[in-house]
Design a protein around this motif. Structure first.
Motif, PDB file in Angstrom:
ATOM      1  N   SER A 135      -2.013 -14.187  12.814  1.00  0.00           N
ATOM      2  CA  SER A 135      -2.857 -13.478  11.580  1.00  0.00           C
ATOM      3  C   SER A 135      -2.457 -11.945  11.855  1.00  0.00           C
ATOM      4  N   ILE A 136      -2.716 -11.522  13.014  1.00  0.00           N
ATOM      5  CA  ILE A 136      -2.841  -9.852  13.055  1.00  0.00           C
ATOM      6  C   ILE A 136      -1.246  -9.282  12.602  1.00  0.00           C
ATOM      7  N   GLY A 137      -0.234 -10.045  13.188  1.00  0.00           N
ATOM      8  CA  GLY A 137       1.029  -9.511  12.357  1.00  0.00           C
ATOM      9  C   GLY A 137       1.174  -9.787  11.061  1.00  0.00           C
ATOM     10  N   TRP A 138       0.850 -10.997  10.584  1.00  0.00           N
ATOM     11  CA  TRP A 138       0.968 -11.183   9.283  1.00  0.00           C
ATOM     12  C   TRP A 138      -0.038 -10.043   8.355  1.00  0.00           C
ATOM     13  N   PHE A 139      -1.095  -9.669   8.616  1.00  0.00           N
ATOM     14  CA  PHE A 139      -1.938  -8.905   7.991  1.00  0.00           C
ATOM     15  C   PHE A 139      -1.352  -7.616   8.059  1.00  0.00           C
ATOM     16  N   GLU A 140      -0.761  -7.126   9.171  1.00  0.00           N
ATOM     17  CA  GLU A 140      -0.160  -5.879   9.236  1.00  0.00           C
ATOM     18  C   GLU A 140       1.128  -5.945   8.333  1.00  0.00           C
ATOM     19  N   GLY A 141       1.766  -6.783   8.382  1.00  0.00           N
ATOM     20  CA  GLY A 141       2.941  -6.857   7.623  1.00  0.00           C
ATOM     21  C   GLY A 141       2.659  -6.714   6.328  1.00  0.00           C
ATOM     22  N   ALA A 142       1.608  -7.476   5.433  1.00  0.00           N
ATOM     23  CA  ALA A 142       1.134  -7.505   4.224  1.00  0.00           C
ATOM     24  C   ALA A 142       0.685  -6.347   3.956  1.00  0.00           C
ATOM     25  N   VAL A 143       0.059  -5.554   4.776  1.00  0.00           N
ATOM     26  CA  VAL A 143      -0.395  -3.904   4.366  1.00  0.00           C
ATOM     27  C   VAL A 143       0.758  -3.215   4.316  1.00  0.00           C
ATOM     28  N   ALA A 144       1.629  -3.331   5.073  1.00  0.00           N
ATOM     29  CA  ALA A 144       3.013  -2.405   4.909  1.00  0.00           C
ATOM     30  C   ALA A 144       3.577  -2.730   3.766  1.00  0.00           C
ATOM     31  N   ILE A 145       3.879  -4.074   3.407  1.00  0.00           N
ATOM     32  CA  ILE A 145       4.475  -4.378   2.290  1.00  0.00           C
ATOM     33  C   ILE A 145       3.637  -3.514   0.769  1.00  0.00           C
ATOM     34  N   GLY A 146       2.471  -4.036   0.769  1.00  0.00           N
ATOM     35  CA  GLY A 146       1.689  -3.265  -0.389  1.00  0.00           C
ATOM     36  C   GLY A 146       1.910  -1.929  -0.311  1.00  0.00           C
ATOM     37  N   ALA A 147       1.611  -1.156   0.914  1.00  0.00           N
ATOM     38  CA  ALA A 147       1.860   0.271   0.888  1.00  0.00           C
ATOM     39  C   ALA A 147       3.103   0.553   0.363  1.00  0.00           C
ATOM     40  N   LEU A 148       4.149  -0.115   0.605  1.00  0.00           N
ATOM     41  CA  LEU A 148       5.685   0.147   0.002  1.00  0.00           C
ATOM     42  C   LEU A 148       5.515  -0.076  -1.244  1.00  0.00           C
ATOM     43  N   CYS A 149       5.130  -1.001  -1.833  1.00  0.00           N
ATOM     44  CA  CYS A 149       5.183  -1.086  -3.388  1.00  0.00           C
ATOM     45  C   CYS A 149       4.386  -0.156  -3.996  1.00  0.00           C
ATOM     46  N   TRP A 150       3.389   0.130  -3.402  1.00  0.00           N
ATOM     47  CA  TRP A 150       2.321   0.997  -4.104  1.00  0.00           C
ATOM     48  C   TRP A 150       3.081   2.539  -4.332  1.00  0.00           C
ATOM     49  N   GLY A 151       3.780   2.857  -2.912  1.00  0.00           N
ATOM     50  CA  GLY A 151       4.491   4.147  -2.826  1.00  0.00           C
ATOM     51  C   GLY A 151       5.730   4.326  -3.705  1.00  0.00           C
ATOM     52  N   MET A 152       6.278   3.025  -4.016  1.00  0.00           N
ATOM     53  CA  MET A 152       7.391   2.892  -4.598  1.00  0.00           C
ATOM     54  C   MET A 152       7.113   3.498  -6.174  1.00  0.00           C
ATOM     55  N   TRP A 153       5.943   2.937  -6.559  1.00  0.00           N
ATOM     56  CA  TRP A 153       5.182   3.271  -8.051  1.00  0.00           C
ATOM     57  C   TRP A 153       4.939   4.856  -8.043  1.00  0.00           C
ATOM     58  N   LEU A 154       4.449   5.371  -6.961  1.00  0.00           N
ATOM     59  CA  LEU A 154       4.017   6.851  -6.998  1.00  0.00           C
ATOM     60  C   LEU A 154       5.249   7.607  -6.884  1.00  0.00           C
ATOM     61  N   VAL A 155       6.187   7.306  -6.184  1.00  0.00           N
ATOM     62  CA  VAL A 155       7.151   8.441  -5.885  1.00  0.00           C
ATOM     63  C   VAL A 155       8.462   8.322  -6.894  1.00  0.00           C
ATOM     64  N   SER A 156       8.389   7.382  -7.556  1.00  0.00           N
ATOM     65  CA  SER A 156       9.538   7.187  -8.656  1.00  0.00           C
ATOM     66  C   SER A 156       9.025   7.332 -10.086  1.00  0.00           C
ATOM     67  N   PRO A 157       9.307   8.246 -10.556  1.00  0.00           N
ATOM     68  CA  PRO A 157       8.997   8.508 -12.056  1.00  0.00           C
ATOM     69  C   PRO A 157       9.416   7.435 -13.126  1.00  0.00           C
ATOM     70  N   ALA A 158      10.750   7.160 -12.591  1.00  0.00           N
ATOM     71  CA  ALA A 158      11.439   6.164 -13.697  1.00  0.00           C
ATOM     72  C   ALA A 158      10.773   5.023 -13.516  1.00  0.00           C
ATOM     73  N   LEU A 159      10.345   4.400 -12.298  1.00  0.00           N
ATOM     74  CA  LEU A 159       9.614   3.129 -12.034  1.00  0.00           C
ATOM     75  C   LEU A 159       8.235   3.112 -12.765  1.00  0.00           C
ATOM     76  N   ARG A 160       7.607   4.278 -12.723  1.00  0.00           N
ATOM     77  CA  ARG A 160       6.254   4.287 -13.617  1.00  0.00           C
ATOM     78  C   ARG A 160       6.598   4.195 -15.026  1.00  0.00           C
ATOM     79  N   ALA A 161       7.741   4.839 -15.604  1.00  0.00           N
ATOM     80  CA  ALA A 161       7.946   4.720 -16.889  1.00  0.00           C
ATOM     81  C   ALA A 161       8.236   3.533 -17.394  1.00  0.00           C
TER      82      ALA A 161
END
Length: 230
Positions: A98-124
């Motif tokens: 569970s520990i590894g799964w939750f850490e991985g889920a947080v990392a994936i969530g942070a990646l996806c949210w970060g993608m949207w924040l740093v990419s103007p084309a993606l936000r559009a």
């Protein structure tokens, strides 16, 4: 105590995962404005590679004690102490997984949210809700690969588990690209060209298949740890 112990074993590996995540976000930030071709490549190839990396690094060593950031052969010195704790092997395995799964889920969530924040084309072109759907898709499809690594950890040394996870993932990726697998069983397609960012629809059947396979792999791992002599 088990959660704290698991955190101590995974914190440096989590830092490595987050470092790779920063590299992916840098690549997204460097994309030419309005050019969708590099973005499609990142979605189809780079992000699934990130998922495999998470599964290989964070799945742990079953119920054995794992050094924080080094490869070892055989049992770690404190494994017998861990097994002597007044808790069941099911709890040991479930907590560590569970520990590894939750850490991985947080990392994936942070990646996806970060993608949207740093990419103007993606936000559009993509809404925050579609990014949320994409994160859910990656997490669900990663679960099968993650619990495959958990199963391998019950009978392989940690370094062989990492390699085994990568080889198995590459074999599945090759199979999905060379063989007309059913869409409902093709988790790599669901993370790539069948994902909400490209297909603009949720791959519900592939996600359900992955979660069902993850549950089966977890109970197979539990069967191994209950019968294995350490």
């Amino acid at each position: 105590m088990l959660w704290h112990k698991g955190w101590l074993e995974t914190r440096f590996r989590l830092c490595m995962v987050l470092g790779f995540m920063c590299l992916i976000l840098f690549l997204w930030h460097s994309l030419p404005p309005g050019d969708k071709t590099p973005a499609l490549g990142l979605v189809q190839y780079t992000n699934p590679s990130f998922v495999v990396m998470i599964c290989a690094l964070l799945a742990g060593a079953g119920i054995a004690t794992q050094p924080s950031f080094q490869a070892t052969k055989g049992l770690h010195g404190s494994t017998l102490f861990t097994l002597s704790l007044p808790v069941s092997r099911f709890r040991l395995l479930a907590t560590r997984a569970s520990i590894g799964w939750f850490e991985g889920a947080v990392a994936i969530g942070a990646l996806c949210w970060g993608m949207w924040l740093v990419s103007p084309a993606l936000r559009a072109t993509v809404t925050p809700f579609e990014i949320f759907e994409y994160a859910g898709t990656l997490i669900a499809c990663a679960s099968a690969l993650y619990f495959l690594s958990v199963l391998l950890a019950t009978f392989l040394d940690d370094q062989w588990r990492v390699w085994g996870t990568m080889v198995a993932s590459l074999a599945l990726l090759w199979l999905s690209s060379r063989t007309p697998l059913p869409t409902s069983a093709n988790i790599f397609q669901a993370m790539g060209k069948g994902s909400p960012l490209i297909a603009h629809t949720m791959p519900w059947t592939a996600m359900a298949f992955s979660l069902g396979l993850a549950a089966f792999l977890f109970f197979a791992a539990l069967k191994v740890v209950k019968t294995r002599e350490y």
